[in-house]
Design a protein around this motif. Structure first.
Motif, short mmCIF file in Angstrom:
data_model
loop_
_atom_site.label_atom_id
_atom_site.label_comp_id
_atom_site.label_asym_id
_atom_site.label_seq_id
_atom_site.Cartn_x
_atom_site.Cartn_y
_atom_site.Cartn_z
N VAL A 196 42.01 -78.76 19.22
CA VAL A 196 41.60 -77.59 18.45
C VAL A 196 40.22 -77.11 18.92
N GLN A 197 39.32 -78.05 19.14
CA GLN A 197 37.98 -77.70 19.59
C GLN A 197 38.01 -77.01 20.95
N PHE A 198 38.75 -77.59 21.88
CA PHE A 198 38.82 -77.01 23.22
C PHE A 198 39.53 -75.65 23.19
N GLU A 199 40.52 -75.51 22.32
CA GLU A 199 41.22 -74.23 22.21
C GLU A 199 40.26 -73.14 21.74
N ALA A 200 39.43 -73.49 20.73
CA ALA A 200 38.45 -72.51 20.23
C ALA A 200 37.45 -72.17 21.32
N TYR A 201 37.02 -73.18 22.08
CA TYR A 201 36.06 -72.95 23.15
C TYR A 201 36.65 -72.06 24.24
N ILE A 202 37.89 -72.35 24.61
CA ILE A 202 38.56 -71.55 25.66
C ILE A 202 38.73 -70.11 25.22
N LYS A 203 39.09 -69.91 23.93
CA LYS A 203 39.23 -68.54 23.44
C LYS A 203 37.89 -67.80 23.52
N GLY A 204 36.82 -68.51 23.20
CA GLY A 204 35.50 -67.89 23.30
C GLY A 204 35.17 -67.51 24.72
N LEU A 205 35.47 -68.40 25.67
CA LEU A 205 35.22 -68.09 27.08
C LEU A 205 36.07 -66.93 27.56
N GLU A 206 37.34 -66.88 27.11
CA GLU A 206 38.21 -65.77 27.49
C GLU A 206 37.64 -64.45 26.99
N SER A 229 29.75 -69.14 23.28
CA SER A 229 31.12 -68.66 23.41
C SER A 229 31.79 -68.50 22.05
N ILE A 230 31.61 -69.50 21.18
CA ILE A 230 32.23 -69.44 19.87
C ILE A 230 31.63 -68.33 19.02
N LEU A 231 30.29 -68.25 19.00
CA LEU A 231 29.64 -67.22 18.19
C LEU A 231 29.99 -65.82 18.69
N TYR A 232 30.06 -65.67 19.99
CA TYR A 232 30.41 -64.37 20.55
C TYR A 232 31.81 -63.96 20.11
N GLU A 233 32.75 -64.90 20.17
CA GLU A 233 34.13 -64.62 19.77
C GLU A 233 34.19 -64.25 18.29
N ILE A 234 33.47 -64.99 17.44
CA ILE A 234 33.48 -64.72 16.00
C ILE A 234 32.85 -63.36 15.69
N MET A 235 31.74 -63.04 16.35
CA MET A 235 31.08 -61.76 16.12
C MET A 235 31.96 -60.59 16.55
N GLU A 236 32.66 -60.76 17.66
CA GLU A 236 33.60 -59.73 18.10
C GLU A 236 34.71 -59.54 17.08
N LYS A 237 35.24 -60.64 16.55
CA LYS A 237 36.31 -60.58 15.55
C LYS A 237 35.81 -59.92 14.28
N ALA A 257 33.50 -76.23 16.86
CA ALA A 257 34.69 -76.19 16.00
C ALA A 257 34.29 -76.03 14.54
N VAL A 258 33.22 -76.70 14.12
CA VAL A 258 32.75 -76.58 12.74
C VAL A 258 32.33 -75.14 12.44
N LEU A 259 31.55 -74.56 13.35
CA LEU A 259 31.11 -73.18 13.15
C LEU A 259 32.30 -72.22 13.12
N ALA A 260 33.26 -72.44 14.01
CA ALA A 260 34.45 -71.59 14.03
C ALA A 260 35.21 -71.70 12.71
N ASN A 261 35.38 -72.92 12.20
CA ASN A 261 36.10 -73.12 10.94
C ASN A 261 35.40 -72.44 9.78
N LEU A 262 34.09 -72.66 9.66
CA LEU A 262 33.35 -72.11 8.52
C LEU A 262 33.29 -70.59 8.57
N LEU A 263 33.02 -70.03 9.75
CA LEU A 263 32.90 -68.58 9.86
C LEU A 263 34.25 -67.88 9.72
N GLU A 264 35.31 -68.49 10.25
CA GLU A 264 36.64 -67.90 10.10
C GLU A 264 37.10 -67.96 8.65
#
Length: 430
Positions: free
Chosen positions: A220-230, A296-304, A331-338
């Motif tokens: 799950v963590q790597f998936e979130a990271y990869i999505k952020g990089l994408e 990567s994660i913060l950028y993805e969340i801010m875009e969303k 992963a924690v930041l992605a979970n809380l912000l999502e």
């Protein structure tokens, strides 16, 4: 009075309470938990006097007192345990089986040596050896089961210790004992070996489920990271295309500016420069952190959040090198912000569609504070204090991940809902 059997039973109860104390996560303070175990120990000792001393020849008394002792033992484990479910019952029944194995071996020692002191000491050593072995090899794995739901079929697994206990009782204690039929000693020892092998298989299964769960969360963590990089890669690619177009057209803009200068059309020149600045600003990469994974994660969340028309008011101070696992923190930041995005995206009032996020990770501490409007009442788990998912048992895994991360780094979690605003804080001091 049969002093040998009385002392033997007392030793068994002592190790039984020790096993229960060591193999549960405690609901109460250490002192209160110890007092409960001592009280149960005395109850078991007093009930032993009934079946061994006052009514030694009554099978009915032996049967019902044993049933009462089983109830006291299992109730003690459930009462002091932080969780009161099938895991605790399985542990309590397992404790009874391990202790009864030591009692049987003590009886076997006495049958073949006829030395009471040697048999009592030998039985105590066997009890202690089993307890130490289990604490060293199994206790950590077992206590992890209390923190996460690795398995959901503990009630079915309880049948294993139940049938072993019934088998031991019929073979060695009731209605006839090993002293009445000493030839059963070898069968009892084989039965003990069978029990240990069976439990080894069960705990291996529990351990594999634990490892599988750990692998799942890493994925799950790597998936979130990869999505952020994408997301970043796509954004960089688009920016490069737009800037290439801008560079290609700069000579045309330069010619237009020269022409407007000669004509004195300064307002038109301002429009051109404003357009160029706008294109440059649109394609500028916003940097939230020097740490690539967190960025990567913060950028993805801010875009969303931008796509959902949600305003994230971010206060981020995250160093390039951090003292916690960067993938786990991401992963924690992605979970809380999502979770916060899901909570506010359906709100109709524009002024309520916001998230206040304070994320500081320095060499001294980690602080994560998320605040957002919440239109629904939130149910909190009485044990963990965390929000409970209304979607069923298999949901709410994000909060479990946050809780596990906090425990791992020695942090604290606090969350509450006040005046329609939900807040969650994760803090750890390094």
């Amino acid at each position: 009075m049969d002093y040998f059997r009385n002392i033997s039973y007392m030793i068994s109860h002592l190790f039984l309470m020790s096993f229960i104390y060591l193999f549960v996560t405690h609901r109460y303070s250490k002192r209160k938990t110890v007092l409960v175990c001592i009280f149960s120990f005395f109850i078991l000792g007093i009930s032993d006097c009934l079946k061994l001393n006052l009514f030694p020849d009554s099978d009915t008394c032996y049967f019902w007192v044993t049933i009462f002792q089983i109830f006291v033992t299992q109730f003690t484990g459930i009462f002091i345990s932080e969780t009161r479910d099938g895991k605790v019952l399985f542990m309590g029944l397992t404790a009874s089986n391990y202790v009864i194995a030591g009692s049987i071996l003590s009886s076997v020692f006495y049958i073949y040596t006829e030395d009471q002191l040697f048999s009592l000491i030998g039985g105590a050593i066997v009890h202690l050896g089993i307890l130490v072995f289990l604490c060293v090899r199994i206790r950590t794995i077992w206590l992890q089961c209390y923190e996460k739901e690795y398995m959901k079929d503990w009630w079915e697994l309880c049948l294993i210790p139940v049938f072993f206990y019934c088998g031991f009782s019929c073979l060695a204690f009731f209605p006839y004992t090993l002293y009445d039929y000493p030839d059963n000693s070898f069968g009892a020892i084989i039965f003990i070996i069978t029990m240990f092998v069976s439990y080894a298989v069960v705990f291996r299964y529990v351990e594999s489920e634990s490892n599988r769960e750990g692998i799942y969360w890493k994925n799950v963590q790597f998936e979130a990271y990869i999505k952020g990089l994408e997301g970043q890669y796509y954004r960089v690619e688009q920016s490069e295309k737009n800037l290439k177009i801008l560079r290609h057209d700069m000579r045309h803009y330069s010619g237009m500016i020269d022409s407007f200068l000669s004509q004195g059309e300064y307002d038109e020149i301002r429009k051109i420069t404003a357009y160029i600045n706008g294109v440059t600003e649109e394609n500028k990469m916003v940097r939230y952190s020097d740490n690539l994974v967190i960025q990567s994660i913060l950028y993805e969340i801010m875009e969303k959040a931008g796509r959902l028309d949600v305003d994230i008011r971010l206060d981020a101070d995250i160093q390039k090198e951090i003292l916690v696992n960067e993938y786990e923190l991401a992963a924690v930041l992605a979970n809380l912000l999502e979770n916060a995005l899901i909570c506010v995206k359906e709100l109709k009032e524009k002024e309520k569609r916001y998230i206040d996020a304070k994320i500081h990770c320095t060499e001294k501490h980690l602080l994560i504070e998320i605040r957002n409007e919440c239109k629904e009442n939130i149910a909190f788990d009485s044990r963990t204090g965390l929000p409970k998912s209304k979607k069923g048992r298999d949901h709410g895994l994000g909060m479990q991940s946050v809780s596990a991360f906090s425990d791992k780094i020695g942090g604290n979690i606090g969350c509450f809902c006040e005046n329609g605003v939900f807040s969650i804080i994760v803090f750890a001091k390094f």
